[in-house]
Design a protein around this motif. Structure first.
Motif, PDB file in Angstrom:
ATOM      1  N   PHE A 124     -52.960   1.354  12.944  1.00 16.28           N
ATOM      2  CA  PHE A 124     -51.565   0.921  12.906  1.00 16.28           C
ATOM      3  C   PHE A 124     -51.357  -0.163  11.858  1.00 16.28           C
ATOM      4  O   PHE A 124     -52.280  -0.907  11.509  1.00 16.28           O
ATOM      5  CB  PHE A 124     -51.064   0.487  14.286  1.00 16.28           C
ATOM      6  CG  PHE A 124     -51.376  -0.926  14.662  1.00 16.28           C
ATOM      7  CD1 PHE A 124     -50.363  -1.870  14.738  1.00 16.28           C
ATOM      8  CD2 PHE A 124     -52.669  -1.316  14.949  1.00 16.28           C
ATOM      9  CE1 PHE A 124     -50.642  -3.171  15.092  1.00 16.28           C
ATOM     10  CE2 PHE A 124     -52.954  -2.618  15.316  1.00 16.28           C
ATOM     11  CZ  PHE A 124     -51.935  -3.548  15.386  1.00 16.28           C
ATOM     12  N   ASN A 125     -50.136  -0.169  11.347  1.00 15.32           N
ATOM     13  CA  ASN A 125     -49.834  -1.063  10.223  1.00 15.32           C
ATOM     14  C   ASN A 125     -48.861  -2.171  10.614  1.00 15.32           C
ATOM     15  O   ASN A 125     -48.205  -2.743   9.756  1.00 15.32           O
ATOM     16  CB  ASN A 125     -49.274  -0.259   9.055  1.00 15.32           C
ATOM     17  CG  ASN A 125     -47.963   0.412   9.409  1.00 15.32           C
ATOM     18  OD1 ASN A 125     -47.481   0.288  10.553  1.00 15.32           O
ATOM     19  ND2 ASN A 125     -47.373   1.128   8.469  1.00 15.32           N
ATOM     20  N   ARG A 126     -48.784  -2.437  11.926  1.00 17.03           N
ATOM     21  CA  ARG A 126     -47.974  -3.538  12.446  1.00 17.03           C
ATOM     22  C   ARG A 126     -46.474  -3.289  12.344  1.00 17.03           C
ATOM     23  O   ARG A 126     -45.687  -4.218  12.429  1.00 17.03           O
ATOM     24  CB  ARG A 126     -48.345  -4.864  11.765  1.00 17.03           C
ATOM     25  CG  ARG A 126     -49.791  -5.249  12.017  1.00 17.03           C
ATOM     26  CD  ARG A 126     -50.218  -6.443  11.223  1.00 17.03           C
ATOM     27  NE  ARG A 126     -51.634  -6.734  11.464  1.00 17.03           N
ATOM     28  CZ  ARG A 126     -52.090  -7.744  12.195  1.00 17.03           C
ATOM     29  NH1 ARG A 126     -51.252  -8.575  12.740  1.00 17.03           N
ATOM     30  NH2 ARG A 126     -53.373  -7.919  12.377  1.00 17.03           N
ATOM     31  N   ASP A 127     -46.082  -2.024  12.150  1.00 16.71           N
ATOM     32  CA  ASP A 127     -44.659  -1.698  12.111  1.00 16.71           C
ATOM     33  C   ASP A 127     -44.246  -1.191  13.490  1.00 16.71           C
ATOM     34  O   ASP A 127     -44.809  -0.202  13.981  1.00 16.71           O
ATOM     35  CB  ASP A 127     -44.377  -0.641  11.042  1.00 16.71           C
ATOM     36  CG  ASP A 127     -42.919  -0.205  11.092  1.00 16.71           C
ATOM     37  OD1 ASP A 127     -42.049  -1.025  10.778  1.00 16.71           O
ATOM     38  OD2 ASP A 127     -42.652   0.942  11.499  1.00 16.71           O
ATOM     39  N   SER A 128     -43.255  -1.844  14.085  1.00 10.29           N
ATOM     40  CA  SER A 128     -42.889  -1.554  15.463  1.00 10.29           C
ATOM     41  C   SER A 128     -42.372  -0.122  15.636  1.00 10.29           C
ATOM     42  O   SER A 128     -42.830   0.615  16.506  1.00 10.29           O
ATOM     43  CB  SER A 128     -41.821  -2.548  15.926  1.00 10.29           C
ATOM     44  OG  SER A 128     -41.353  -2.204  17.195  1.00 10.29           O
ATOM     45  N   ASP A 129     -41.396   0.289  14.804  1.00  9.18           N
ATOM     46  CA  ASP A 129     -40.789   1.610  14.984  1.00  9.18           C
ATOM     47  C   ASP A 129     -41.832   2.719  14.904  1.00  9.18           C
ATOM     48  O   ASP A 129     -41.841   3.653  15.710  1.00  9.18           O
ATOM     49  CB  ASP A 129     -39.701   1.842  13.927  1.00  9.18           C
ATOM     50  CG  ASP A 129     -38.503   0.940  14.183  1.00  9.18           C
ATOM     51  OD1 ASP A 129     -38.399   0.433  15.324  1.00  9.18           O
ATOM     52  OD2 ASP A 129     -37.697   0.734  13.257  1.00  9.18           O
ATOM     53  N   THR A 130     -42.702   2.596  13.914  1.00 10.35           N
ATOM     54  CA  THR A 130     -43.718   3.635  13.749  1.00 10.35           C
ATOM     55  C   THR A 130     -44.676   3.645  14.927  1.00 10.35           C
ATOM     56  O   THR A 130     -45.073   4.703  15.416  1.00 10.35           O
ATOM     57  CB  THR A 130     -44.542   3.387  12.460  1.00 10.35           C
ATOM     58  OG1 THR A 130     -43.666   2.933  11.458  1.00 10.35           O
ATOM     59  CG2 THR A 130     -45.242   4.642  12.019  1.00 10.35           C
ATOM     60  N   LEU A 131     -45.013   2.460  15.390  1.00 13.27           N
ATOM     61  CA  LEU A 131     -45.954   2.369  16.508  1.00 13.27           C
ATOM     62  C   LEU A 131     -45.417   3.116  17.721  1.00 13.27           C
ATOM     63  O   LEU A 131     -46.112   3.952  18.308  1.00 13.27           O
ATOM     64  CB  LEU A 131     -46.197   0.898  16.856  1.00 13.27           C
ATOM     65  CG  LEU A 131     -47.036   0.665  18.123  1.00 13.27           C
ATOM     66  CD1 LEU A 131     -48.477   1.099  17.914  1.00 13.27           C
ATOM     67  CD2 LEU A 131     -46.984  -0.808  18.525  1.00 13.27           C
ATOM     68  N   TRP A 132     -44.153   2.847  18.092  1.00 18.21           N
ATOM     69  CA  TRP A 132     -43.631   3.470  19.308  1.00 18.21           C
ATOM     70  C   TRP A 132     -43.323   4.940  19.090  1.00 18.21           C
ATOM     71  O   TRP A 132     -43.406   5.740  20.023  1.00 18.21           O
ATOM     72  CB  TRP A 132     -42.417   2.691  19.823  1.00 18.21           C
ATOM     73  CG  TRP A 132     -42.804   1.264  20.128  1.00 18.21           C
ATOM     74  CD1 TRP A 132     -42.306   0.143  19.557  1.00 18.21           C
ATOM     75  CD2 TRP A 132     -43.831   0.822  21.035  1.00 18.21           C
ATOM     76  NE1 TRP A 132     -42.939  -0.975  20.036  1.00 18.21           N
ATOM     77  CE2 TRP A 132     -43.878  -0.595  20.946  1.00 18.21           C
ATOM     78  CE3 TRP A 132     -44.705   1.468  21.898  1.00 18.21           C
ATOM     79  CZ2 TRP A 132     -44.770  -1.352  21.701  1.00 18.21           C
ATOM     80  CZ3 TRP A 132     -45.596   0.703  22.639  1.00 18.21           C
ATOM     81  CH2 TRP A 132     -45.621  -0.683  22.538  1.00 18.21           C
ATOM     82  N   ARG A 133     -42.976   5.321  17.847  1.00 23.97           N
ATOM     83  CA  ARG A 133     -42.759   6.755  17.580  1.00 23.97           C
ATOM     84  C   ARG A 133     -44.076   7.515  17.760  1.00 23.97           C
ATOM     85  O   ARG A 133     -44.120   8.585  18.366  1.00 23.97           O
ATOM     86  CB  ARG A 133     -42.225   6.948  16.155  1.00 23.97           C
ATOM     87  CG  ARG A 133     -41.897   8.394  15.822  1.00 23.97           C
ATOM     88  CD  ARG A 133     -41.184   8.525  14.474  1.00 23.97           C
ATOM     89  NE  ARG A 133     -41.852   7.825  13.391  1.00 23.97           N
ATOM     90  CZ  ARG A 133     -42.972   8.248  12.802  1.00 23.97           C
ATOM     91  NH1 ARG A 133     -43.556   9.356  13.205  1.00 23.97           N
ATOM     92  NH2 ARG A 133     -43.502   7.558  11.819  1.00 23.97           N
ATOM     93  N   VAL A 134     -45.137   6.936  17.248  1.00 22.41           N
ATOM     94  CA  VAL A 134     -46.439   7.605  17.354  1.00 22.41           C
ATOM     95  C   VAL A 134     -46.881   7.695  18.820  1.00 22.41           C
ATOM     96  O   VAL A 134     -47.376   8.729  19.265  1.00 22.41           O
ATOM     97  CB  VAL A 134     -47.489   6.852  16.504  1.00 22.41           C
ATOM     98  CG1 VAL A 134     -48.906   7.267  16.880  1.00 22.41           C
ATOM     99  CG2 VAL A 134     -47.248   7.117  15.032  1.00 22.41           C
ATOM    100  N   THR A 135     -46.686   6.620  19.579  1.00 28.47           N
ATOM    101  CA  THR A 135     -47.101   6.688  20.989  1.00 28.47           C
ATOM    102  C   THR A 135     -46.216   7.675  21.760  1.00 28.47           C
ATOM    103  O   THR A 135     -46.696   8.351  22.669  1.00 28.47           O
ATOM    104  CB  THR A 135     -47.041   5.306  21.675  1.00 28.47           C
ATOM    105  OG1 THR A 135     -45.744   4.758  21.533  1.00 28.47           O
ATOM    106  CG2 THR A 135     -48.054   4.358  21.065  1.00 28.47           C
TER     107      THR A 135
END
Lengths: 319, 98
Positions: free
Chosen positions: A295-306
């Motif tokens: 993960f690259n510490r980007d919130s939107d991407t993190l929750w989209r991926v999860t």
């Protein structure tokens, strides 16, 4: 005192009334009740405040008696701590530099510790409270359950999301607290950003249950509650956010390294300690999908991926 | 040629995870993941089977010639001995002489 982040406030429940101070406090750590006794009212008051979500009035499984002294300055203590090691002799133990010493009695389930006040002071950033919690938990487990603790402490941040817990596990500085800070109220509830209790799979006929702990990370621990585990992410920092299945052997090894070793009074020999961790890790790997999460510490991407994983049962992986 | 009975070292911890066996040394830091064939050989390293007997069993269990099986077992035992997770015993475990 290390400044605590503003986000911490969102994790704190209502304050309890600590005006009626007692000389002991009962601390719940999973299925264990640890009674802490302390000769220093100021420290006891601070502990009551920090652990207010975890105070219980139950029959103690282990008694920890703290006799605190103030011989050394905080900076001197910090300096000694960096090179300190523990020496055991029979049922006695002490740290080099004489920061603390103690003894235990298995029959009365009592551990007596004499040590510097700063080591137990929650306001001191180099306190040993988390180690005290961990050793107390595993010691009580050993007395209560033998070499088969029903749950183990795992180095992980837990996020309650859609009724289940997502575990983000990894060593210090890998990003557990970052993930906790990327979690707004809309996205989920942070259990803890440092260490959680994970039950053995199938205990009481249920899957893996996560219980929050009174372990203090960069954030204070949240509610004292439990939730079923959805899956485990082993963290890896990268310049993108993506997940992949880990093969079971790799998952087993990497997850095992995130289990807090069962250090306790009357310590296990190394092989027994690693065997306990190996058994636990192999049981978990057979029951729970484990992914590597870059993960690259980007919130939107993190929750989209999860969220992508919400539609994946993990059955293919587990079979 | 000396008779060798390979035996897993007492200090190591190993678990079967799927088709693989993962061996962890006592320091908890070094580990070895063995594939299906190596796992088969590892489980036979109980100190009671000589290397050629292990090779024979490998030949019976997998599609591999006896010569290749002997070479595979020999090489693996050398590798695991160097990794310090196997001991070479000159006698069977029940009357072990190191």
């Amino acid at each position: 005192m290390e400044k605590r982040p503003k986000e911490m406030k969102a994790l704190l429940p209502k304050r309890v009334n600590t005006t009626e101070l007692e000389s002991t406090l009962g601390l719940q750590i999973g299925s264990i009740c640890c009674e802490l006794r302390c000769n220093d009212p100021e420290i006891l008051r601070k502990l009551q405040d920090v652990y207010r979500n975890y105070l219980v009035d139950a029959e103690p499984d282990v008694f920890v008696e703290l006799e605190l002294t103030s011989r050394l300055s905080t900076s001197k203590i910090s300096s000694i701590l960096t090179r300190s090691r523990y020496i055991r002799h029979g049922n006695r133990f002490r740290s080099s530099g004489r920061l603390l010493q103690g003894q235990y009695d298995l029959d009365s389930r009592t551990v007596k510790i004499t040590g510097e006040k700063a080591l137990i002071d929650p306001d001191n950033s180099t306190n040993l409270l988390n180690q005290l919690i961990s050793v107390s938990y595993y010691s009580a487990c050993k007395m209560k359950y033998g070499t088969n603790p029903p749950a183990m402490l795992v180095h992980a941040c837990g996020i309650l999301r859609n009724g289940k817990i997502l575990i983000f596990a990894g060593p210090s500085n890998i990003g557990k607290t970052t993930i906790a800070r990327l979690c707004s109220d809309r996205q989920g509830e942070v259990f803890n950003d440092e260490i959680l209790l994970m039950s053995r799979p199938g205990v009481n006929g249920k899957g893996v249950i996560i219980q929050n702990t009174p372990i203090i990370g960069d954030l204070l621990p949240g509610r004292n509650t439990t939730a079923p585990l959805r899956c485990i992410f082993l963290l890896k920092q990268n310049n993108r956010t993506a997940w992949r299945y880990l093969d079971k052997a790799e998952a087993y090894l990497r997850f095992m390294r995130q289990i807090i070793g069962p250090s306790c009074v009357g310590n296990y020999d190394k092989k027994t300690a690693y065997s306990i961790m190996a058994d636990f890790s192999s049981e978990v790997v057979k029951s729970i999908p484990i992914y590597e999460l870059e993960f690259n510490r980007d919130s939107d991407t993190l929750w989209r991926v999860t969220d992508e994983l919400e539609g994946i049962t993990g059955a293919e992986y587990l079979n | 040629m000396k008779t060798i009975y390979p035996v897993q070292k007492d200090e190591v911890i190993w678990r079967r995870i799927g088709d693989a066996i993962v061996v962890i040394k006592e320091d908890g830091l070094s580990s070895h993941t063995l594939n299906k064939t190596a796992s088969f050989i590892w489980e036979l390293c109980d100190g009671n089977l000589e290397i050629n007997e292990i090779a024979k069993r490998l030949n019976e269990r997998f599609d591999v010639s006896l010569e290749d099986a002997q070479a595979d077992v020999h090489n693996l035992i050398e590798e695991l001995t160097t990794a310090d997770i196997i001991k070479k015993s000159k006698g069977k475990k029940d009357k072990i002489r190191y």
